[in-house]
Write an enzyme that holds these catalytic residues in place. Structure first.
Site, PDB file in Angstrom:
ATOM      1  N   ASN A 145      24.782 -12.738  13.479  1.00 41.38           N
ATOM      2  CA  ASN A 145      23.720 -12.578  12.493  1.00 41.38           C
ATOM      3  C   ASN A 145      24.325 -12.157  11.148  1.00 41.38           C
ATOM      4  O   ASN A 145      25.109 -11.210  11.098  1.00 41.38           O
ATOM      5  CB  ASN A 145      22.796 -11.479  13.038  1.00 41.38           C
ATOM      6  CG  ASN A 145      21.512 -11.360  12.276  1.00 41.38           C
ATOM      7  OD1 ASN A 145      21.460 -11.641  11.084  1.00 41.38           O
ATOM      8  ND2 ASN A 145      20.478 -10.939  12.980  1.00 41.38           N
ATOM      9  N   ALA A 176      32.940 -30.374   9.824  1.00 42.25           N
ATOM     10  CA  ALA A 176      33.779 -30.153   8.646  1.00 42.25           C
ATOM     11  C   ALA A 176      32.911 -30.086   7.402  1.00 42.25           C
ATOM     12  O   ALA A 176      33.301 -30.501   6.326  1.00 42.25           O
ATOM     13  CB  ALA A 176      34.831 -31.259   8.528  1.00 42.25           C
ATOM     14  N   ASN A 190      22.410 -23.448  13.321  1.00 43.23           N
ATOM     15  CA  ASN A 190      21.006 -23.034  13.299  1.00 43.23           C
ATOM     16  C   ASN A 190      20.145 -24.216  12.910  1.00 43.23           C
ATOM     17  O   ASN A 190      20.641 -25.134  12.280  1.00 43.23           O
ATOM     18  CB  ASN A 190      20.799 -21.931  12.253  1.00 43.23           C
ATOM     19  CG  ASN A 190      21.408 -20.624  12.698  1.00 43.23           C
ATOM     20  OD1 ASN A 190      21.363 -20.272  13.862  1.00 43.23           O
ATOM     21  ND2 ASN A 190      22.000 -19.922  11.753  1.00 43.23           N
ATOM     22  N   GLU A 238      21.156 -17.054  -2.852  1.00 44.37           N
ATOM     23  CA  GLU A 238      20.570 -17.284  -1.538  1.00 44.37           C
ATOM     24  C   GLU A 238      19.886 -18.645  -1.463  1.00 44.37           C
ATOM     25  O   GLU A 238      19.086 -18.995  -2.324  1.00 44.37           O
ATOM     26  CB  GLU A 238      19.521 -16.178  -1.304  1.00 44.37           C
ATOM     27  CG  GLU A 238      18.788 -16.248   0.002  1.00 44.37           C
ATOM     28  CD  GLU A 238      19.598 -15.725   1.167  1.00 44.37           C
ATOM     29  OE1 GLU A 238      20.648 -15.086   0.945  1.00 44.37           O
ATOM     30  OE2 GLU A 238      19.180 -15.960   2.306  1.00 44.37           O
ATOM     31  N   ASP A 239      20.231 -19.396  -0.433  1.00 41.08           N
ATOM     32  CA  ASP A 239      19.542 -20.661  -0.140  1.00 41.08           C
ATOM     33  C   ASP A 239      19.467 -21.635  -1.317  1.00 41.08           C
ATOM     34  O   ASP A 239      18.414 -22.205  -1.608  1.00 41.08           O
ATOM     35  CB  ASP A 239      18.143 -20.388   0.449  1.00 41.08           C
ATOM     36  CG  ASP A 239      18.255 -19.904   1.896  1.00 41.08           C
ATOM     37  OD1 ASP A 239      19.390 -19.802   2.396  1.00 41.08           O
ATOM     38  OD2 ASP A 239      17.225 -19.629   2.512  1.00 41.08           O
ATOM     39  N   ARG A 259       0.812  -1.212   0.000  1.00 44.12           N
ATOM     40  CA  ARG A 259       0.000   0.000   0.000  1.00 44.12           C
ATOM     41  C   ARG A 259       0.845   1.263   0.000  1.00 44.12           C
ATOM     42  O   ARG A 259       0.566   2.229  -0.690  1.00 44.12           O
ATOM     43  CB  ARG A 259      -0.855  -0.008   1.259  1.00 44.12           C
ATOM     44  CG  ARG A 259      -2.290   0.324   1.040  1.00 44.12           C
ATOM     45  CD  ARG A 259      -3.141   0.184   2.290  1.00 44.12           C
ATOM     46  NE  ARG A 259      -2.526   0.442   3.555  1.00 44.12           N
ATOM     47  CZ  ARG A 259      -2.436  -0.446   4.546  1.00 44.12           C
ATOM     48  NH1 ARG A 259      -2.884  -1.666   4.379  1.00 44.12           N
ATOM     49  NH2 ARG A 259      -1.878  -0.136   5.679  1.00 44.12           N
ATOM     50  N   ALA A 309      29.931 -25.116   5.587  1.00 41.86           N
ATOM     51  CA  ALA A 309      29.977 -23.897   6.411  1.00 41.86           C
ATOM     52  C   ALA A 309      31.262 -23.881   7.242  1.00 41.86           C
ATOM     53  O   ALA A 309      31.976 -22.877   7.302  1.00 41.86           O
ATOM     54  CB  ALA A 309      28.765 -23.823   7.322  1.00 41.86           C
ATOM     55  N   LYS A 340      15.046 -10.645   2.209  1.00 42.17           N
ATOM     56  CA  LYS A 340      16.444 -10.240   2.263  1.00 42.17           C
ATOM     57  C   LYS A 340      16.644  -8.873   1.608  1.00 42.17           C
ATOM     58  O   LYS A 340      17.398  -8.041   2.112  1.00 42.17           O
ATOM     59  CB  LYS A 340      17.304 -11.286   1.557  1.00 42.17           C
ATOM     60  CG  LYS A 340      18.754 -11.175   1.893  1.00 42.17           C
ATOM     61  CD  LYS A 340      19.247 -12.469   2.443  1.00 42.17           C
ATOM     62  CE  LYS A 340      20.582 -12.335   3.097  1.00 42.17           C
ATOM     63  NZ  LYS A 340      21.082 -13.623   3.585  1.00 42.17           N
ATOM     64  N   TYR A 350      12.304 -11.304   7.918  1.00 44.55           N
ATOM     65  CA  TYR A 350      13.316 -12.276   7.543  1.00 44.55           C
ATOM     66  C   TYR A 350      13.278 -13.442   8.530  1.00 44.55           C
ATOM     67  O   TYR A 350      12.264 -13.647   9.196  1.00 44.55           O
ATOM     68  CB  TYR A 350      14.691 -11.579   7.435  1.00 44.55           C
ATOM     69  CG  TYR A 350      15.632 -12.406   6.640  1.00 44.55           C
ATOM     70  CD1 TYR A 350      15.380 -12.678   5.298  1.00 44.55           C
ATOM     71  CD2 TYR A 350      16.740 -12.993   7.233  1.00 44.55           C
ATOM     72  CE1 TYR A 350      16.191 -13.511   4.578  1.00 44.55           C
ATOM     73  CE2 TYR A 350      17.570 -13.815   6.509  1.00 44.55           C
ATOM     74  CZ  TYR A 350      17.294 -14.085   5.182  1.00 44.55           C
ATOM     75  OH  TYR A 350      18.104 -14.920   4.467  1.00 44.55           O
ATOM     76  N   ARG A 375      16.875 -24.981  -0.804  1.00 44.86           N
ATOM     77  CA  ARG A 375      17.278 -25.228   0.597  1.00 44.86           C
ATOM     78  C   ARG A 375      16.905 -23.995   1.411  1.00 44.86           C
ATOM     79  O   ARG A 375      17.767 -23.235   1.833  1.00 44.86           O
ATOM     80  CB  ARG A 375      18.783 -25.511   0.675  1.00 44.86           C
ATOM     81  CG  ARG A 375      19.233 -26.210   1.925  1.00 44.86           C
ATOM     82  CD  ARG A 375      20.359 -25.466   2.615  1.00 44.86           C
ATOM     83  NE  ARG A 375      19.929 -24.165   3.101  1.00 44.86           N
ATOM     84  CZ  ARG A 375      20.750 -23.193   3.472  1.00 44.86           C
ATOM     85  NH1 ARG A 375      22.040 -23.335   3.379  1.00 44.86           N
ATOM     86  NH2 ARG A 375      20.281 -22.029   3.933  1.00 44.86           N
ATOM     87  N   ASP A 426      25.765 -15.466   0.182  1.00 43.09           N
ATOM     88  CA  ASP A 426      25.782 -15.074   1.592  1.00 43.09           C
ATOM     89  C   ASP A 426      25.877 -16.275   2.529  1.00 43.09           C
ATOM     90  O   ASP A 426      26.524 -16.204   3.562  1.00 43.09           O
ATOM     91  CB  ASP A 426      24.531 -14.252   1.913  1.00 43.09           C
ATOM     92  CG  ASP A 426      24.597 -13.683   3.317  1.00 43.09           C
ATOM     93  OD1 ASP A 426      25.631 -13.093   3.661  1.00 43.09           O
ATOM     94  OD2 ASP A 426      23.627 -13.845   4.079  1.00 43.09           O
ATOM     95  N   ASP A 427      25.256 -17.383   2.155  1.00 43.49           N
ATOM     96  CA  ASP A 427      25.291 -18.559   3.039  1.00 43.49           C
ATOM     97  C   ASP A 427      26.721 -19.035   3.235  1.00 43.49           C
ATOM     98  O   ASP A 427      27.077 -19.538   4.301  1.00 43.49           O
ATOM     99  CB  ASP A 427      24.468 -19.711   2.442  1.00 43.49           C
ATOM    100  CG  ASP A 427      23.066 -19.265   2.076  1.00 43.49           C
ATOM    101  OD1 ASP A 427      22.420 -18.641   2.925  1.00 43.49           O
ATOM    102  OD2 ASP A 427      22.636 -19.506   0.928  1.00 43.49           O
TER     103      ASP A 427
HETATM  104  C1  LIG Z   1       1.721   6.848   3.090  1.00 40.43           C
HETATM  105  O1  LIG Z   1       1.536   7.168   4.441  1.00 40.43           O
HETATM  106  C2  LIG Z   1       1.831   8.510   4.779  1.00 40.43           C
HETATM  107  C3  LIG Z   1       1.706   8.659   6.295  1.00 40.43           C
HETATM  108  O2  LIG Z   1       0.440   8.259   6.745  1.00 40.43           O
HETATM  109  C4  LIG Z   1       0.930   9.467   4.005  1.00 40.43           C
HETATM  110  O3  LIG Z   1       1.259  10.798   4.307  1.00 40.43           O
HETATM  111  C5  LIG Z   1       1.121   9.196   2.524  1.00 40.43           C
HETATM  112  O4  LIG Z   1       0.234   9.999   1.784  1.00 40.43           O
HETATM  113  C6  LIG Z   1       0.863   7.732   2.209  1.00 40.43           C
HETATM  114  N1  LIG Z   1       1.173   7.485   0.822  1.00 40.43           N
HETATM  115  C7  LIG Z   1       0.355   6.804   0.036  1.00 40.43           C
HETATM  116  C8  LIG Z   1       0.834   6.618  -1.367  1.00 40.43           C
HETATM  117  O5  LIG Z   1      -0.713   6.375   0.421  1.00 40.43           O
END
Ligand SMILES: *[C@@H]1O[C@H](CO)[C@@H](O)[C@H](O)[C@H]1NC(C)=O
Ligand SMILES: *[C@@H]1O[C@H](CO)[C@@H](O)[C@H](O)[C@H]1NC(C)=O
Length: 534
Positions: free
Chosen positions: A420, A256, A375, A196-197, A33, A259, A125, A54, A107, A219-220
C-alpha cells in the site's frame, strides 16, 4: 438522492462493502461539522476507514463528485485563471500551508479522466497525511487544476462543476502548471507539493521539470517504486538472508511500463549502492533483472526499444549462454532463470498463469517471492490462492490490491501482503517538511523504503510478513520520516524547520530525531479552554 446501488455496480474497482459510499457520506458530513472528531475517528480506525476516505471508495465518490457535492473544500485553479494565480494564492486565508496534493483529474485511479471531480482524490490523500503523519489539518491544501476534460460523459453532465471544454495540451498546458507552481512557492516557500493521478503522458515529464527546483514528488511514480522496493528487501529477509544479499537476487519482471521501470530503477540503484556505488556495481546490478513485456524477453535485439527500458535489455552473449532468445515467453524465462522473485507490474490480470507458476516451482530459491502488484483487483497477475496452491506453502506473496490471507490447513496461514502506498508517502512528506530539505532526492526516497523494509521484526518476517499492519501507521510514519530527515542531512539538503536549523538537527542522535518527529505530529485532541478575567 444518489442511487447508491447503481453507482457501486458501475465502479470498476468497487469496494466489497455495500455501505462504503454511505460511510463516506457520513464521514464527509462529520468532516464539515467537527474536524477534530473526524480525524480522531480516522486515526483510531485507520484500517477500516482508509479504504473509505481513500481508494477504493474514493473512486466512486470522484465518479459522481458533482452529484455528491455539498460544500467546497480545497482550491481550484482553472485555465481561465491564467495571469491571476498569484493573486488567488495570496488571497487564500491560511498564512502557512505545509502540504499540497494537486491533480489535474486526468487519470483518477483506474477510472481515467474525471475532470474536476478528481479533487476527491486530493482531499482523501491529504486526510491520510493528517491521520498518518500528523500534518496539521489547518495547513493542508487540496488543489485541482482544471484544464478541461476529454471525458464526454462528465462534460455533458448537467451538474458538472468544471470548465466545459476539452483539455489544454502542449505548451499551453505546461504554462498553467508552471504558473501554479510559481504562485504557491512564492507565497509558501516551505510547502511540499505532491503530484497525484496525472496521466502518464505528463506525470514523469512534470516530475523531471520540477524536481530539481521545487520540493515536490509524484507518489504514483516514486511512492509506488519505494513501496515495491521495500517489499523486495523484505522478501530477502523472509528467505532467511541478510538484506545485504539483495544484489544477488535474480528478478524476473513482467511489464515494462512507467511503473515497472520506476521499480526497476529503484531496485537497481539500491543494489548498486550496496555493492559500492561505482560503475561496476551498476553493471553488476543490471544483470540481476530479466524484463519481459507483451512481446517477450527484452534483449539488445529488440527494435524500437523504449529508452527507459534500454538499460535493462539483456545482452546477447548472456541470453545465448542461457539458451534464451529475444522475445522468449514468460514461462521460458522463468524456467531458465529460476528466479528468486517474480515481479508483476503488467496490469494484465491472470498473467501468472498455472504454467508460469508451475515453472516457478523449479526456482533455486528456498522461498520464491511473487509480487502481483497491478491494480485494481481484477488486474492482479495472480491471486494468493493460486500462488500458494500451485507453487507451495512456502512462497512469499504480495499484491497491490487487498486480498485476504489464505488458509493452508492445519491452522497455518499463507500471508497476503499488500504493498500500500500509504506506508511511505506520509513519512516522505513529513520528513521533508521537518528537515526543510530543498528538494526530495532519490536518496531520501531510498532511505524511506529501506526504513520500511526494516520495520518488520525477524519473527514476523520469517512468517512471510513483509509489510507491517496499517494499524501502526503513525509509528511507521514516524520512523520513515526520521529516516528521511537523516538522509536529507547527510546529503546536505536540509535547511531546518521553524526553530530548528540544520546545525541543531545535525546534532540529534537517532532517538532524539524520533522524538523531534513525534513532537511535531499533530494529534486530534481538544485543547483546554483558557479562562481569563479582566
Ligand atoms: C465535536 O465533538 C466533540 C465530541 O462530541 C464535542 O465535545 C465538541 O464540542 C464538538 N465540536 C464542535 C465544534 O462541534
Ligand atoms: C450522481 O448524483 C446525481 C445527483 O445526486 C444523480 O442524479 C446521478 O444519477 C448520479 N450519477 C451517477 C452516475 O450515478
Amino acid at each position: 438522492m444518489v442511487d447508491l446501488r447503481r453507482l457501486e455496480v458501475k465502479a470498476r474497482d468497487g469496494p466489497s462493502d455495500p455501505y462504503a459510499l454511505a460511510k463516506w457520506r457520513i464521514l464527509n458530513r462529520l468532516h464539515d461539522r467537527n474536524e477534530t472528531m473526524y480525524y480522531k475517528v480516522l486515526v483510531d480506525n485507520i484500517e477500516e476507514y482508509a479504504p473509505i476516505v481513500y481508494t477504493p471508495t474514493v473512486g466512486l465518490v470522484c465518479q459522481n463528485y458533482s452529484g455528491l457535492f455539498r460544500r467546497p473544500r480545497g482550491m481550484y485553479f482553472s485555465a481561465a485563471d491564467r495571469g491571476e494565480m498569484m493573486s488567488m494564492v495570496y488571497n487564500w486565508p491560511a498564512d502557512q500551508v505545509d502540504m499540497i496534493v494537486v491533480t489535474d483529474g486526468s487519470r483518477i485511479l483506474g477510472l481515467g479522466d474525471l475532470g474536476i471531480q478528481g479533487i476527491g482524490i486530493a482531499i482523501g490523500k491529504l486526510d491520510l497525511y493528517v491521520a498518518a503523519a500528523g500534518i496539521n489539518p489547518q495547513r493542508i491544501l487540496p488543489v485541482m487544476i482544471d484544464v478541461g476534460t476529454n471525458n464526454e460523459n462528465v462534460l455533458n453532465h448537467p451538474l458538472y462543476l468544471g470548465l466545459k471544454q476539452h483539455r489544454l495540451d502542449g505548451e499551453e498546458y505546461l504554462s498553467v502548471i508552471d504558473e501554479f507552481m510559481e504562485a504557491v512557492f512564492t507565497r509558501w516557500p516551505n510547502v511540499i507539493v505532491q503530484f497525484e493521478d496525472f496521466q502518464s503522458k505528463w506525470a514523469s515529464k512534470l516530475l523531471q521539470r520540477y524536481r530539481n527546483t521545487y520540493r515536490m514528488f509524484n507518489d504514483d511514480i516514486q511512492g509506488t517504486a519505494g513501496v515495491a522496493l521495500a517489499g523486495l528487501l523484505g522478501a530477502v529477509r523472509a528467505q532467511g538472508k541478510p538484506t545485504v544479499d539483495f544484489p544477488k537476487q535474480k528478478i524476473v519482471v513482467a511489464g515494462a511500463g512507467s511503473a515497472g521501470i520506476g521499480v526497476l530503477n529503484a531496485a537497481r540503484t539500491t543494489m548498486a549502492r550496496m555493492l559500492g556505488n561505482n560503475e561496476a556495481a551498476f553493471e553488476s546490478a543490471r544483470s540481476q533483472f530479466w524484463v519481459v513485456d507483451a512481446m517477450g524477453l527484452i534483449t539488445e535485439e529488440r527494435k524500437n526499444i523504449d529508452p527507459d527500458a534500454l538499460p535493462f535489455a539483456r545482452r546477447l552473449d548472456e541470453v545465448n549462454f542461457q539458451g534464451l532468445k529475444e522475445g522468449a515467453s514468460l514461462v521460458e524465462v522463468v524456467k531458465t532463470v529460476k528466479p528468486d522473485v517474480l515481479l508483476g507490474l503488467s496490469a494484465v490480470g491472470g498473467l501468472f498463469s498455472e504454467k508460469v507458476l508451475e515453472a516457478l516451482k523449479e526456482s533455486t530459491s528456498t522461498r520464491p517471492a511473487i509480487f502481483a502488484m497491478s491494480n485494481p483487483t481484477k488486474n492482479a497477475e495472480c491471486t494468493p490462492q493460486q500462488a500458494f496452491s500451485i507453487v507451495g506453502d512456502h512462497v512469499v506473496f504480495a499484491s497491490g490490491s487487498p486480498f485476504g490471507d489464505v488458509e493452508l490447513g492445519n491452522g497455518r496461514v499463507g500471508r497476503c501482503n499488500q504493498g500500500n502506498n500509504m506506508y511511505l508517502f506520509p513519512g516522505v512528506g513529513l520528513g521533508t517538511l521537518l528537515s526543510g530539505a530543498r528538494v526530495i532526492s532519490d536518496g531520501m526516497l531510498q532511505a524511506a523504503a529501506e526504513c520500511l523494509a526494516n520495520y518488520i521484526n525477524e519473527e514476523e518476517v520469517l512468517k512471510g510478513i513483509i509489510y507491517p499492519s496499517i494499524s501502526s501507521i503513525r509509528d511507521i510514519t514516524k520512523e520513515v520520516a526520521a529516516a528521511v530527515v537523516r538522509e536529507a542531512l547527510k546529503e546536505d539538503l536540509a535547511e531546518g524547520y521553524r526553530h530548528m536549523d540544520a546545525r541543531q538537527l545535525q546534532k540529534l542522535n537517532h532517538e532524539e530525531t524520533l522524538q523531534y518527529v513525534k513532537h511535531n505530529m499533530w494529534s486530534p485532541v481538544y485543547p483546554n479552554l483558557v479562562y481569563r478575567k479582566i
